[in-house]
Design a protein around this motif. Structure first.
Motif: not given
Length: 263
Positions: A205-221
């Motif tokens: 019943k669950l839908d997983f959206f993915g959206m994996s992330l790599l983030i720098a210490p300043r918050g930059e994607i």
């Protein structure tokens, strides 16, 4: 001395309870990110099985074989790999993230916070310690999914020297905004890199959206996935992290004597 590595998040649709299928997908994806220069890669939560609750004790018996395949690949490719698997111990099953450094399991972390809304506490046992582990690519702090909502855990990892947070997850819709916001906050407030590997697709019943992330210490994607099978790779420049910590001195300006022990 300049320090720079390439890190990856591996995102795929976990086939519920199908260990061999998931293992093949993961190993193939890890080979692809290594071809792109990745030295460190993070896999999703419970990536070999998904949350096949009723079969978890049975499926956990496959984990030593899965881990052996992961160790062999890490040795062959010269990589550090992190991802969570069901770990059986006696009559208990833990959600355990293993850290494999070039063929050797250097440590493991059992998920501390079990998501009672989804019944995790009925089928899984909780861990009892945090983890920051030195590896060939740097000092890794490890966490799993729901842990993300407990900021005190991540500050502890940061104070213990974590340079990169490795987080495996199965984070479903409709909480995408929470996922992205909390991950950026953990990176910014602790001034470290973040690798967050989520799964994608539909499981029950669950839908997983993915959206994996790599983030720098300043918050930059540095990298962000969509909703399908994806591998992200980006460079982590440790000098950037050191410079940021020098410019904004959050660690030196803390007032722990005032905060006291939280109830």
């Amino acid at each position: 001395m300049e320090r720079r590595i390439h890190a990856a998040a591996v995102q795929f649709n976990i086939a519920l309870g199908e260990v061999e299928t998931n293992l093949e997908r993961a190993l193939a994806a890890l080979r692809r990110v290594r071809e792109q220069g990745a030295e460190l890669a993070v896999l999703p939560e419970m990536w070999s099985t998904g949350y096949d609750y009723k079969r978890l004790p049975e499926l956990a018996r496959e984990t030593p074989r899965v881990l052996e395949a992961l160790r062999d690949l890490a040795r062959e490719l010269g990589m550090v790999l992190v991802g969570s698997l069901p770990e059986g111990q006696g009559d208990r099953v833990y959600n355990t993230a293993y850290v494999v450094d070039q063929g050797k399991v250097v440590d493991k972390y059992r998920k501390l916070h079990l998501f009672s809304n989804m019944g995790e506490d009925r089928f899984l046992a909780a861990g009892d310690r945090t983890l920051v582990v030195p590896t060939s690519v740097g000092r890794l702090g490890v966490a799993i999914c729901y842990d993300l909502r407990f900021p005190e855990l991540f500050r502890k990892l940061a104070l213990e020297g974590a340079e990169i947070l490795c987080l495996s997850a199965e984070w479903p819709k409709p909480r995408q905004d929470h996922w992205r916001t909390l991950l950026r906050a953990r990176a910014i407030e602790n001034q470290f890199f973040v690798i967050a590997a989520n799964c994608c697709g539909i499981q029950g019943k669950l839908d997983f959206f993915g959206m994996s992330l790599l983030i720098a210490p300043r918050g930059e994607i540095l990298g962000e996935a969509g909703e399908s099978d994806t591998e992200l790779v980006a460079a982590f420049d440790f000098e950037e992290m050191v410079n940021y910590r020098t410019q904004i001195r959050c660690y030196q300006d803390r007032r722990p004597e005032v905060y006291g022990t939280l109830p």
